[in-house]
Design a protein around this motif. Structure first.
Motif, mmCIF file in Angstrom:
data_model
loop_
_atom_site.group_PDB
_atom_site.id
_atom_site.type_symbol
_atom_site.label_atom_id
_atom_site.label_comp_id
_atom_site.label_asym_id
_atom_site.label_seq_id
_atom_site.Cartn_x
_atom_site.Cartn_y
_atom_site.Cartn_z
ATOM 1 N N ALA A 185 5.645 -0.104 2.520
ATOM 2 C CA ALA A 185 6.628 0.939 2.236
ATOM 3 C C ALA A 185 6.855 1.064 0.733
ATOM 4 O O ALA A 185 6.943 2.183 0.203
ATOM 5 N N ASP A 186 6.925 -0.069 0.037
ATOM 6 C CA ASP A 186 7.089 -0.037 -1.426
ATOM 7 C C ASP A 186 5.905 0.652 -2.088
ATOM 8 O O ASP A 186 6.086 1.451 -3.019
ATOM 9 N N GLU A 187 4.701 0.351 -1.616
ATOM 10 C CA GLU A 187 3.497 0.967 -2.198
ATOM 11 C C GLU A 187 3.476 2.465 -1.936
ATOM 12 O O GLU A 187 3.134 3.261 -2.809
ATOM 13 N N ILE A 188 3.855 2.860 -0.745
ATOM 14 C CA ILE A 188 3.896 4.289 -0.418
ATOM 15 C C ILE A 188 4.908 4.996 -1.314
ATOM 16 O O ILE A 188 4.627 6.066 -1.869
ATOM 17 N N ARG A 189 6.096 4.397 -1.484
ATOM 18 C CA ARG A 189 7.102 4.998 -2.363
ATOM 19 C C ARG A 189 6.581 5.115 -3.796
ATOM 20 O O ARG A 189 6.780 6.140 -4.454
ATOM 21 N N ALA A 190 5.910 4.060 -4.272
ATOM 22 C CA ALA A 190 5.370 4.082 -5.636
ATOM 23 C C ALA A 190 4.325 5.185 -5.775
ATOM 24 O O ALA A 190 4.291 5.893 -6.784
ATOM 25 N N ARG A 191 3.498 5.330 -4.763
ATOM 26 C CA ARG A 191 2.467 6.369 -4.834
ATOM 27 C C ARG A 191 3.065 7.762 -4.750
ATOM 28 O O ARG A 191 2.559 8.698 -5.362
ATOM 29 N N LEU A 192 4.149 7.908 -4.002
ATOM 30 C CA LEU A 192 4.818 9.212 -3.943
ATOM 31 C C LEU A 192 5.419 9.583 -5.296
ATOM 32 O O LEU A 192 5.564 10.765 -5.609
ATOM 33 N N ASP A 193 5.757 8.582 -6.094
ATOM 34 C CA ASP A 193 6.328 8.820 -7.418
ATOM 35 C C ASP A 193 5.260 9.034 -8.490
ATOM 36 O O ASP A 193 5.588 9.291 -9.639
ATOM 37 N N THR A 194 3.984 8.895 -8.113
ATOM 38 C CA THR A 194 2.896 9.073 -9.077
ATOM 39 C C THR A 194 2.763 10.552 -9.433
ATOM 40 O O THR A 194 2.662 11.397 -8.543
ATOM 41 N N GLU A 202 7.294 -8.242 8.801
ATOM 42 C CA GLU A 202 8.358 -7.595 8.023
ATOM 43 C C GLU A 202 7.987 -7.512 6.539
ATOM 44 O O GLU A 202 8.189 -6.475 5.896
ATOM 45 N N LEU A 203 7.448 -8.606 5.992
ATOM 46 C CA LEU A 203 7.034 -8.607 4.583
ATOM 47 C C LEU A 203 5.921 -7.594 4.340
ATOM 48 O O LEU A 203 5.939 -6.863 3.344
ATOM 49 N N THR A 204 4.961 -7.556 5.239
ATOM 50 C CA THR A 204 3.838 -6.635 5.095
ATOM 51 C C THR A 204 4.304 -5.190 5.164
ATOM 52 O O THR A 204 3.914 -4.362 4.327
ATOM 53 N N LEU A 205 5.135 -4.882 6.137
ATOM 54 C CA LEU A 205 5.638 -3.513 6.256
ATOM 55 C C LEU A 205 6.478 -3.129 5.044
ATOM 56 O O LEU A 205 6.402 -1.994 4.555
ATOM 57 N N GLY A 206 7.268 -4.068 4.538
ATOM 58 C CA GLY A 206 8.066 -3.801 3.339
ATOM 59 C C GLY A 206 7.188 -3.529 2.138
ATOM 60 O O GLY A 206 7.446 -2.601 1.355
#
Length: 89
Positions: A55-64, A48-52
């Motif tokens: 997901a946070d990293e993917i969201r951050a990269r989408l905001d780049t 769960e921690l890893t997937l979270g």
């Protein structure tokens, strides 16, 4: 609190539990099952921690902004250079 329950195992699982108790790895079959469940709980929490985090990293990269993107040919240039140097050594 301890709850008493009845579990059924395959012959293979029962033999494994019995062997581990006989070797002194676990005090009882119940202790072995409890240890396995604790490991499953830890594995699930880690998952769960890893997937979270992913997901946070993917969201951050989408905001780049696009201007901050690294060209594909440059993305692994350092790694390629190190690999080439290692091959030549």
């Amino acid at each position: 609190m301890t709850v008493k329950t009845t579990l059924s195992f395959t012959d293979r699982h029962h033999r494994f539990l019995t062997d581990k108790v006989g070797q002194g790895v676990f005090a009882s079959q119940s202790a072995a099952v409890a240890a396995a469940l604790e490991q499953m709980i830890r594995d699930e929490e880690e998952r769960e921690l890893t997937l979270g985090a992913m997901a946070d990293e993917i969201r951050a990269r989408l905001d780049t902004p696009r201007a901050d993107y690294v060209p594909g040919e440059n993305a692994f240039a350092t790694a390629r250079a190190r690999l080439q140097a290692a091959r030549e050594a």
